[in-house]
Scaffold this motif. Structure first.
Motif, PDB file in Angstrom:
ATOM      1  N   SER A 170      67.399  59.889  66.392  1.00 25.68           N
ATOM      2  CA  SER A 170      67.131  60.255  67.783  1.00 25.68           C
ATOM      3  C   SER A 170      65.864  59.537  68.210  1.00 25.68           C
TER       4      SER A 170
ATOM      5  N   ARG B  65      63.498  54.060  75.032  1.00 22.55           N
ATOM      6  CA  ARG B  65      63.962  52.740  74.600  1.00 22.55           C
ATOM      7  C   ARG B  65      62.947  52.141  73.629  1.00 22.55           C
TER       8      ARG B  65
ATOM      9  N   TYR C 152      70.180  45.179  76.241  1.00 19.66           N
ATOM     10  CA  TYR C 152      71.426  45.919  76.453  1.00 19.66           C
ATOM     11  C   TYR C 152      72.564  44.922  76.661  1.00 19.66           C
TER      12      TYR C 152
ATOM     13  N   GLY D   5      77.516  50.621  75.676  1.00 17.03           N
ATOM     14  CA  GLY D   5      76.595  51.549  75.023  1.00 17.03           C
ATOM     15  C   GLY D   5      75.798  50.941  73.880  1.00 17.03           C
TER      16      GLY D   5
ATOM     17  N   GLY E  41      72.106  59.517  72.679  1.00 21.32           N
ATOM     18  CA  GLY E  41      71.950  58.505  73.717  1.00 21.32           C
ATOM     19  C   GLY E  41      70.503  58.323  74.150  1.00 21.32           C
ATOM     20  N   ILE E  42      70.232  57.138  74.663  1.00 21.70           N
ATOM     21  CA  ILE E  42      68.893  56.772  75.133  1.00 21.70           C
ATOM     22  C   ILE E  42      69.055  56.104  76.486  1.00 21.70           C
ATOM     23  N   ASP E  43      68.169  56.435  77.416  1.00 19.86           N
ATOM     24  CA  ASP E  43      68.171  55.754  78.714  1.00 19.86           C
ATOM     25  C   ASP E  43      67.579  54.367  78.502  1.00 19.86           C
ATOM     26  N   TRP E  44      68.385  53.361  78.785  1.00 19.46           N
ATOM     27  CA  TRP E  44      67.990  51.964  78.567  1.00 19.46           C
ATOM     28  C   TRP E  44      68.012  51.284  79.925  1.00 19.46           C
TER      29      TRP E  44
ATOM     30  N   GLU F 185      71.005  52.461  81.775  1.00 18.30           N
ATOM     31  CA  GLU F 185      72.238  52.447  80.991  1.00 18.30           C
ATOM     32  C   GLU F 185      72.069  53.426  79.833  1.00 18.30           C
ATOM     33  N   ARG F 186      73.179  53.958  79.326  1.00 16.23           N
ATOM     34  CA  ARG F 186      73.103  54.878  78.185  1.00 16.23           C
ATOM     35  C   ARG F 186      73.464  54.118  76.920  1.00 16.23           C
TER      36      ARG F 186
ATOM     37  N   THR G 282      73.870  54.222  72.774  1.00 17.02           N
ATOM     38  CA  THR G 282      74.006  55.086  71.601  1.00 17.02           C
ATOM     39  C   THR G 282      73.952  54.288  70.304  1.00 17.02           C
TER      40      THR G 282
ATOM     41  N   ARG H 262      80.279  52.887  67.680  1.00 13.13           N
ATOM     42  CA  ARG H 262      79.515  53.908  68.422  1.00 13.13           C
ATOM     43  C   ARG H 262      79.729  55.297  67.852  1.00 13.13           C
TER      44      ARG H 262
END
Length: 141
Positions: A16, A20, A55, A59, A86-89, A92-93, A95, A128
Motif C-alpha cells: 500500500s 504516487r 502511467y 492501471g 490503488g493509488i491516485d496517479w 488515474e488509478r 494498482t 493487476r
C-alpha cells in the motif's frame, strides 16, 4: 522477457502507498534490495516521475530512472509491485507498478515486452489481479 530480469523477491503483491511518490519509492527500494541498483537510483526514479508521468494505461505505471542515473544500475532488472487499494496517479488509478532498472539501452526491449503484455487486456488483468508471485513470474517470463 528474460527470466533473469525478474527476481522472485522483486514481486510484491500486497503493498500500500499513500501517494504516487511513495509508490515509486517502494519500487526503487525493491530494486535496491535485490542488488540491481544503488541507492541514488531511487531519487532518479522520483525525478523522472516529476518530469513525465510513467502511467501507461490499464492501471499500470512503469517507474524508471533518468538517463543520467544509468551509472547507478548494477544489472538490468524489473520489479512488480501491486497496490490492491490503488493509488491516485495524476488523476488515474494505478494498482500495478513495474519498476525498471536498465544500464545502456536495456530498457528499450524491456518496455517493448511490457507494452506487448499490457496491451493484451487479459494479460494486463492477470497481472493487476495476481495474488501469488508465481502468477506474475509465469506471465512475464
Amino acid at each position: 522477457m528474460r527470466e533473469d530480469l525478474l527476481d522472485p523477491r522483486a514481486v510484491l503483491l500486497h503493498e500500500s502507498a499513500a501517494s504516487r511518490e511513495e509508490a515509486v519509492r517502494r519500487c526503487g527500494r525493491v530494486l535496491v534490495d535485490v542488488g540491481a541498483v544503488a541507492e541514488p537510483y531511487v531519487e532518479a526514479m522520483l525525478e523522472r516521475e516529476r518530469t513525465i508521468s510513467t502511467y501507461v494505461g490499464e492501471g499500470v505505471a512503469i517507474p524508471h530512472g533518468t538517463a543520467a542515473s544509468k551509472q547507478d544500475v548494477a544489472r538490468d532488472a524489473i520489479c512488480v509491485v501491486r497496490f490492491p487499494g490503488g493509488i491516485d496517479w495524476d488523476g488515474e488509478r494505478v494498482t500495478l507498478c513495474v519498476g525498471i532498472a536498465a544500464a545502456g539501452d536495456g530498457h528499450v526491449p524491456l518496455l517493448a515486452a511490457l507494452a506487448e503484455i499490457l496491451l493484451d487486456p487479459d494479460r494486463a488483468r492477470t497481472l493487476r489481479e495476481a495474488t501469488e508471485p508465481g502468477q506474475v513470474l509465469k506471465e512475464l517470463t
